[in-house]
Design a protein around this motif. Structure first.
Motif, PDB file in Angstrom:
ATOM      1  N   PRO A   1       0.696  -1.171   0.135  1.00 32.89           N
ATOM      2  CA  PRO A   1       0.160  -0.058  -0.175  1.00 32.89           C
ATOM      3  C   PRO A   1       0.948   1.366   0.117  1.00 32.89           C
ATOM      4  O   PRO A   1       1.856   1.534   1.016  1.00 32.89           O
ATOM      5  CB  PRO A   1      -0.751  -0.168   1.051  1.00 32.89           C
ATOM      6  N   THR A   2       0.604   1.944  -1.004  1.00 28.39           N
ATOM      7  CA  THR A   2       1.461   3.287  -0.870  1.00 28.39           C
ATOM      8  C   THR A   2       0.636   4.514  -1.693  1.00 28.39           C
ATOM      9  O   THR A   2       0.044   4.264  -2.738  1.00 28.39           O
ATOM     10  CB  THR A   2       2.799   3.019  -1.702  1.00 28.39           C
ATOM     11  N   PRO A   3       0.596   5.601  -1.387  1.00 28.65           N
ATOM     12  CA  PRO A   3      -0.166   6.618  -2.075  1.00 28.65           C
ATOM     13  C   PRO A   3       0.243   6.928  -3.269  1.00 28.65           C
ATOM     14  O   PRO A   3      -0.437   7.627  -3.999  1.00 28.65           O
ATOM     15  CB  PRO A   3       0.333   7.802  -1.161  1.00 28.65           C
TER      16      PRO A   3
ATOM     17  N   ILE B   1      -0.321  -0.495  -4.557  1.00 25.61           N
ATOM     18  CA  ILE B   1      -1.846  -0.037  -4.429  1.00 25.61           C
ATOM     19  C   ILE B   1      -2.052   1.188  -3.592  1.00 25.61           C
ATOM     20  O   ILE B   1      -1.521   1.362  -2.374  1.00 25.61           O
ATOM     21  CB  ILE B   1      -2.758  -1.101  -3.871  1.00 25.61           C
ATOM     22  N   SER B   2      -2.714   2.421  -4.206  1.00 21.82           N
ATOM     23  CA  SER B   2      -3.077   3.409  -3.340  1.00 21.82           C
ATOM     24  C   SER B   2      -4.655   3.294  -3.141  1.00 21.82           C
ATOM     25  O   SER B   2      -5.448   2.929  -3.671  1.00 21.82           O
ATOM     26  CB  SER B   2      -3.063   4.597  -4.293  1.00 21.82           C
ATOM     27  N   LEU B   3      -4.880   3.829  -1.750  1.00 25.76           N
ATOM     28  CA  LEU B   3      -6.364   3.866  -1.487  1.00 25.76           C
ATOM     29  C   LEU B   3      -6.876   5.224  -1.625  1.00 25.76           C
ATOM     30  O   LEU B   3      -7.993   5.359  -1.082  1.00 25.76           O
ATOM     31  CB  LEU B   3      -6.491   3.218   0.003  1.00 25.76           C
ATOM     32  N   GLY B   4      -6.264   6.127  -2.282  1.00 23.95           N
ATOM     33  CA  GLY B   4      -6.828   7.267  -2.501  1.00 23.95           C
ATOM     34  C   GLY B   4      -5.794   8.382  -2.572  1.00 23.95           C
ATOM     35  O   GLY B   4      -4.657   8.093  -2.087  1.00 23.95           O
TER      36      GLY B   4
ATOM     37  N   VAL C   1      -2.721  11.123   2.484  1.00 17.84           N
ATOM     38  CA  VAL C   1      -1.707  10.249   2.806  1.00 17.84           C
ATOM     39  C   VAL C   1      -2.084   9.815   4.348  1.00 17.84           C
ATOM     40  O   VAL C   1      -2.323  10.631   5.142  1.00 17.84           O
ATOM     41  CB  VAL C   1      -0.237  11.164   3.041  1.00 17.84           C
ATOM     42  N   LEU C   2      -1.721   8.447   4.621  1.00 20.30           N
ATOM     43  CA  LEU C   2      -1.945   7.652   5.906  1.00 20.30           C
ATOM     44  C   LEU C   2      -0.526   7.591   6.502  1.00 20.30           C
ATOM     45  O   LEU C   2       0.362   7.650   6.200  1.00 20.30           O
ATOM     46  CB  LEU C   2      -2.821   6.502   5.623  1.00 20.30           C
TER      47      LEU C   2
ATOM     48  N   GLY D   1       0.429   4.927   7.908  1.00 21.47           N
ATOM     49  CA  GLY D   1       0.856   3.568   7.572  1.00 21.47           C
ATOM     50  C   GLY D   1       0.367   2.569   6.502  1.00 21.47           C
ATOM     51  O   GLY D   1      -0.871   3.257   6.299  1.00 21.47           O
TER      52      GLY D   1
ATOM     53  N   PRO E   1      -4.991   0.421   4.785  1.00 19.09           N
ATOM     54  CA  PRO E   1      -5.257   0.051   3.621  1.00 19.09           C
ATOM     55  C   PRO E   1      -5.079  -1.427   3.561  1.00 19.09           C
ATOM     56  O   PRO E   1      -5.866  -2.004   2.747  1.00 19.09           O
ATOM     57  CB  PRO E   1      -3.971   0.327   2.778  1.00 19.09           C
TER      58      PRO E   1
HETATM   59  N1  ADE Z   1       0.103   4.700   2.596  1.00 19.49           N
HETATM   60  C1  ADE Z   1      -0.046   6.090   3.274  1.00 19.49           C
HETATM   61  N2  ADE Z   1      -0.835   6.598   2.554  1.00 19.49           N
HETATM   62  C2  ADE Z   1      -1.469   5.687   1.629  1.00 19.49           C
HETATM   63  C3  ADE Z   1      -2.677   5.808   0.782  1.00 19.49           C
HETATM   64  N3  ADE Z   1      -3.470   6.722   0.370  1.00 19.49           N
HETATM   65  N4  ADE Z   1      -3.086   4.461   0.184  1.00 19.49           N
HETATM   66  C4  ADE Z   1      -2.060   3.371   0.443  1.00 19.49           C
HETATM   67  N5  ADE Z   1      -1.114   3.379   1.105  1.00 19.49           N
HETATM   68  C5  ADE Z   1      -0.962   4.393   1.742  1.00 19.49           C
END
Ligand code: ADE
Length: 228
Positions: free
Chosen positions: A89-91, A140-143, A146-147, A149, A153
């Motif tokens: 999971p990554t933005p 994969i980004s969840l949107g 920015v979270l 961690g 996700p």
């Molecule tokens: N980690 C930090 N922000 C995220 C996001 N928007 N989606 C997925 N992983 C994340």
């Protein structure tokens, strides 16, 4: 044998367990439809302090996850199943949606009767060493926000994939709802008893018992839920 196994590599397994051991996701595990395994990234940390992060080359705020614990954790899972696919999971990843959830739920392995195995690697702190991506299959980004961690996700990925597997939701009903939830379509508005609540009434056609008219009304109203 379960349809899908999820291995979650995380520094915070205790943050994930209460959610995954509740409600539908508990049932999906109890019925043997999915299997969830937790791997604590800390166990692969470096030195007496089991360190997993360090400062960025070139300067800048915050700490980054180091390569060594990430590779060691992922490789230890892969040594048991070389076919397992790694999700991070990554933005900056591909934005998750219903069509992707369906792809992951229906991908070969999950449907052929063989076990499909996803490893979800949850980054934490300000980021991760870019070289970790060399052993990742899906970013994969969840949107577009920015979270802190990858744990939230991971819950969303597991939830949205698992509910599509046969036997998790009620059989017929779920298939019916799914036909309305392709792509970005939303479900139609739904109501239960009472037929009138604080002057708000249920649309007459839904009380009519006329299946054809009900289906037509639902088609017309799918994707138009709520007024807010
Ligand atoms: N980690 C930090 N922000 C995220 C996001 N928007 N989606 C997925 N992983 C994340």
């Amino acid at each position: 044998m379960p349809k899908i196994k999820f291995t979650i590599i995380t520094l915070f397994p205790e943050a994930l367990k209460p959610y995954l051991d509740s409600s539908m996701l508990y049932k999906a595990q109890d019925r043997g439809i999915i299997d969830i395994e937790y791997v604590n990234l800390r166990d692969f940390g470096i030195g007496p302090h089991k360190s997993v992060d360090d400062t960025p080359y070139g300067g800048g705020d915050g700490m980054l996850l180091r390569c060594e614990p990430a590779f060691a954790a992922i490789e230890s899972v892969k040594s048991q199943n070389p076919n397992a696919e790694v999700i991070i999971p990554t933005p900056v990843g591909k934005v998750w949606n219903q069509a992707l959830a369906r792809e992951f739920a229906n991908s070969e392995g999950a449907t052929s009767g063989d076990l499909k195995h996803y490893i979800i690697f949850c980054p934490h702190y300000e980021g991760y060493d870019e070289r970790i991506l060399s052993i990742v299959d899906h970013k994969i980004s969840l949107g577009n926000y920015v979270l802190t961690g990858g744990e939230l996700p991971a819950l969303i990925l597991i939830d949205s994939i698992t509910r599509l597997l046969p036997g998790v939701l009620g059989g017929e009903t779920s298939a019916e709802i799914e036909s309305f939830s392709d792509g970005d379509n939303l479900e139609y508005p739904q109501y239960t008893k009472p037929a009138e609540f604080r002057d708000m009434t249920v649309p007459e056609v839904l009380l009519s018992g006329h299946h054809g008219k009900v289906a037509e009304w639902r088609r017309e109203h799918s994707g138009h839920q709520g007024k807010a």
